[in-house]
Scaffold this motif. Structure first.
Motif: not given
Length: 396
Positions: A138-141, A145, A175
């Protein structure tokens, strides 16, 4: 680093003879140092970079990561990695590692441990492109990152020069921009190579803040135009390549761990012509291990589909078949030519004339010029003429 880089691309699990599937603790071993015996060969070929496919702990093929901080036990341990890095430093070889940051293996501890992976409405992990053994991150989490930044810095601290970003096209460009920006605060010289097959090549470099991306359009045009005797396809791709290069350097290749061997696709004569193209066109070239020895291999189907294009190397280069020496010498000669004319890497390519079976293009930069004439019929051939008087001929 990339201005004069030419990479030798190796799939370590295959090259060192490690088992890929159905392995146990009995199959673990110190295989990674076997690559040290190939570093002088790499240098003799003319390369100065080692591009390594995954070396991290995984369940099978390396792209189903279980631990980004641990060397795959089938390859060895930290000490083995350090030995390889020290040997590379002694020879001036820069190393890029393959970072799989789009997904992890389904058995990664974070999947069942509440980590930053994509989950459906039912709370179950989301598989990447239908592969049940791969789970999307989940790159929005923010935790994703932080993980990627920490992993990148960890191995950059250990001496690598940069990262190949697996399936970079599946990850949001914003990202990459955030991650690259943070990593470069600590490692400003780090190199980032993004894998992209179809999509916005220039946008991934520009918006993702990457240094270079894989030039799959050119790869396809090279083998297809040779196989089908249709240099019009190559002419179109060269125009596109020049446009891409104006926005950012392209990573060029005629083979890698995911595609049929160039020798199996177009034969030895066609492979020779493809090699001429690789080392006369602008970009950042890489040679997939074994292509310089005329290796053969065609992807199959099922779980073992990639095995044929990811073979084991002998323990020592001296054990290679003499049948590959002619192709090796051609690679070495063309790489040497490119070293003498390093301006080619950042040059401008223009097609002068095209027929189905022949093409004439020029590469220019900084007051220099190279004329390249390629033919497929009645014979495969290449004529290279530099403005300083140097020439090169190929007849097959």
């Amino acid at each position: 680093m990339l201005d004069h880089a030419i990479f030798w691309h190796v799939y370590p699990l295959g090259a060192t003879g490690a088992p890929v599937r159905d392995w146990s603790e009995a199959d673990e071993g110190h295989r990674l140092p076997r690559l040290i015996g190939w570093l002088d060969y790499l240098v003799e070929l003319g390369c100065n970079g080692l591009l390594l496919a995954p070396v991290f702990a995984s369940s099978t093929h390396g792209y189903d990561t279980l631990d980004h901080y641990r060397i795959d036990p089938r390859l060895g341990d930290d000490e083995d990695f350090d030995q390889l890095m020290a040997a590379c430093r002694q020879r001036g070889i820069r190393v890029l590692l393959d970072g799989v940051f789009n997904h992890v293996g389904a058995r990664h501890p974070m999947v069942d441990g509440g980590g930053p992976v994509m989950r459906g409405d039912d709370g179950r992990p989301v598989s990447w492109e239908g592969h049940g053994d791969l789970v999307e991150l989940d790159h929005s989490d923010p935790r994703t990152e932080d993980l990627v930044v920490d992993v990148m810095n960890h191995w950059l601290d250990r001496g690598i020069s940069g990262w190949r970003l697996d399936v970079a096209y599946s990850v949001p460009t914003w990202f990459w921009a955030k991650v690259v920006g943070r990593v470069r605060e600590k490692h400003p010289e780090a190199v980032f190579l993004g894998e992209i097959i179809h999509g916005d090549y220039v946008g991934l470099i520009r918006d993702g803040h990457l240094d270079t991306v894989t030039q799959y359009e050119l790869w396809k045009a090279i083998w297809s135009s040779i196989r089908d005797v249709n240099f019009w396809e190559l002419a179109h791709a060269l125009k596109r390549h020049d446009e891409f290069m104006a926005a950012g350097p392209m990573q060029t290749f005629v083979g890698n761990h995911d595609v049929d061997r160039i020798g199996s696709t177009v034969g030895d004569a066609g492979s020779a012509l493809a090699t001429v193209l690789l080392f006369t066109l602008p970009g950042i070239p890489s040679v997939y291990y074994g292509d310089e020895q005329a290796f053969r291999g065609v992807k199959g189907t099922g779980f073992s589909a990639d095995d044929a294009v990811r073979p084991a190397l002998p323990d020592d280069p001296a054990e290679l078949s003499p049948l590959g020496q002619e192709m090796f010498r051609l690679h070495r000669d063309l790489i040497s030519l490119r070293r003498r004319h390093s301006w080619l890497g950042g040059g401008h390519v223009e097609v002068v004339a095209t027929e189905n079976e022949a093409i004439h293009y020029i590469v220019t930069a900084e007051g220099h010029r190279l004329d390249v004439h390629l033919t497929l019929e009645p014979a495969v051939g290449a004529e290279l003429v530099f403005d300083d008087g140097e020439t090169f001929s190929l007849r097959r």
